[in-house]
Write a protein that holds these residues in place. Sequence first.
Motif, PDB file in Angstrom:
ATOM      1  N   ILE A  44      -5.152  -4.139  -7.852  1.00  0.00           N
ATOM      2  CA  ILE A  44      -5.041  -2.683  -7.809  1.00  0.00           C
ATOM      3  C   ILE A  44      -6.086  -2.162  -6.835  1.00  0.00           C
ATOM      4  O   ILE A  44      -7.263  -2.512  -6.927  1.00  0.00           O
ATOM      5  CB  ILE A  44      -5.277  -2.067  -9.199  1.00  0.00           C
ATOM      6  N   SER A  45      -5.651  -1.358  -5.879  1.00  0.00           N
ATOM      7  CA  SER A  45      -6.576  -0.703  -4.953  1.00  0.00           C
ATOM      8  C   SER A  45      -6.940   0.662  -5.524  1.00  0.00           C
ATOM      9  O   SER A  45      -6.154   1.262  -6.260  1.00  0.00           O
ATOM     10  CB  SER A  45      -5.944  -0.530  -3.578  1.00  0.00           C
ATOM     11  N   HIS A  46      -8.125   1.140  -5.181  1.00  0.00           N
ATOM     12  CA  HIS A  46      -8.591   2.430  -5.702  1.00  0.00           C
ATOM     13  C   HIS A  46      -9.134   3.293  -4.581  1.00  0.00           C
ATOM     14  O   HIS A  46      -9.725   2.780  -3.632  1.00  0.00           O
ATOM     15  CB  HIS A  46      -9.703   2.219  -6.733  1.00  0.00           C
ATOM     16  N   THR A  47      -8.925   4.584  -4.713  1.00  0.00           N
ATOM     17  CA  THR A  47      -9.602   5.559  -3.856  1.00  0.00           C
ATOM     18  C   THR A  47     -10.309   6.533  -4.778  1.00  0.00           C
ATOM     19  O   THR A  47      -9.902   6.735  -5.931  1.00  0.00           O
ATOM     20  CB  THR A  47      -8.615   6.329  -2.946  1.00  0.00           C
ATOM     21  N   THR A  75      -8.278   7.297  -8.188  1.00  0.00           N
ATOM     22  CA  THR A  75      -6.841   7.074  -8.114  1.00  0.00           C
ATOM     23  C   THR A  75      -6.583   5.582  -7.948  1.00  0.00           C
ATOM     24  O   THR A  75      -7.278   4.912  -7.188  1.00  0.00           O
ATOM     25  CB  THR A  75      -6.242   7.852  -6.920  1.00  0.00           C
ATOM     26  N   ALA A  76      -5.597   5.069  -8.678  1.00  0.00           N
ATOM     27  CA  ALA A  76      -5.213   3.658  -8.597  1.00  0.00           C
ATOM     28  C   ALA A  76      -3.891   3.541  -7.838  1.00  0.00           C
ATOM     29  O   ALA A  76      -2.981   4.362  -8.033  1.00  0.00           O
ATOM     30  CB  ALA A  76      -5.058   3.072  -9.995  1.00  0.00           C
ATOM     31  N   HIS A  77      -3.802   2.519  -6.977  1.00  0.00           N
ATOM     32  CA  HIS A  77      -2.605   2.269  -6.160  1.00  0.00           C
ATOM     33  C   HIS A  77      -2.200   0.807  -6.354  1.00  0.00           C
ATOM     34  O   HIS A  77      -3.047  -0.082  -6.240  1.00  0.00           O
ATOM     35  CB  HIS A  77      -2.914   2.506  -4.677  1.00  0.00           C
ATOM     36  N   PHE A  78      -0.913   0.576  -6.634  1.00  0.00           N
ATOM     37  CA  PHE A  78      -0.486  -0.792  -6.904  1.00  0.00           C
ATOM     38  C   PHE A  78       1.028  -0.936  -6.738  1.00  0.00           C
ATOM     39  O   PHE A  78       1.754   0.057  -6.631  1.00  0.00           O
ATOM     40  CB  PHE A  78      -0.894  -1.208  -8.324  1.00  0.00           C
ATOM     41  N   PHE A  98       5.961   1.054  -4.973  1.00  0.00           N
ATOM     42  CA  PHE A  98       4.545   1.393  -4.849  1.00  0.00           C
ATOM     43  C   PHE A  98       4.250   2.506  -5.833  1.00  0.00           C
ATOM     44  O   PHE A  98       4.972   3.495  -5.891  1.00  0.00           O
ATOM     45  CB  PHE A  98       4.241   1.853  -3.423  1.00  0.00           C
ATOM     46  N   LYS A  99       3.195   2.343  -6.622  1.00  0.00           N
ATOM     47  CA  LYS A  99       2.844   3.352  -7.618  1.00  0.00           C
ATOM     48  C   LYS A  99       1.410   3.819  -7.406  1.00  0.00           C
ATOM     49  O   LYS A  99       0.569   3.070  -6.926  1.00  0.00           O
ATOM     50  CB  LYS A  99       2.992   2.791  -9.030  1.00  0.00           C
ATOM     51  N   THR A 100       1.175   5.037  -7.811  1.00  0.00           N
ATOM     52  CA  THR A 100      -0.169   5.594  -7.736  1.00  0.00           C
ATOM     53  C   THR A 100      -0.382   6.505  -8.939  1.00  0.00           C
ATOM     54  O   THR A 100       0.547   7.202  -9.371  1.00  0.00           O
ATOM     55  CB  THR A 100      -0.385   6.333  -6.399  1.00  0.00           C
ATOM     56  N   HIS A 101      -1.567   6.450  -9.503  1.00  0.00           N
ATOM     57  CA  HIS A 101      -1.923   7.287 -10.653  1.00  0.00           C
ATOM     58  C   HIS A 101      -3.331   7.828 -10.464  1.00  0.00           C
ATOM     59  O   HIS A 101      -4.244   7.074 -10.100  1.00  0.00           O
ATOM     60  CB  HIS A 101      -1.936   6.487 -11.960  1.00  0.00           C
TER      61      HIS A 101
END
Length: 140
Positions: free
Chosen positions: A63-66, A82-85, A96-99
Amino acid sequence: MYLQSFNVVEYPEFCDLLLYLGKGNIQDKNLPHHTKLTEMILKEFQTEYHKVKTDLKKALGCISHTTDLWSDPNLDSFMALTAHFMAHDLKGVLVFKTHLVAVHFITGAHTGAHLGQEFLKITDELETSNKVWVFFMFVL
């Protein structure tokens, strides 16, 4: 922009506005007061937070994060994460999802070490620390 307290629902002027907008279909006894409003919001938050945690557990790989950091006019500091995966949707299609997973009040120094600790507290709470891949931080 300032966020109003939940207590705003107790202001007579606010109650009068709601009753006026209700055009006779609601009465004062039907208006939620701050304790009920707080209870309703926290219940909804817990439901959505559980959904996000469940979704993050379905992440394929890392999981990548910003993150974004800012201070309000009172110099109170906040950090959003924010999490991106990648994951499979209900039909099995790779998506692709982001939360937005957190908005935290930050105290103390804004050093890399301190902010990293705050980041790890959040990922530990989400039970995703073992899937951290990339962490980008934007400070304005």
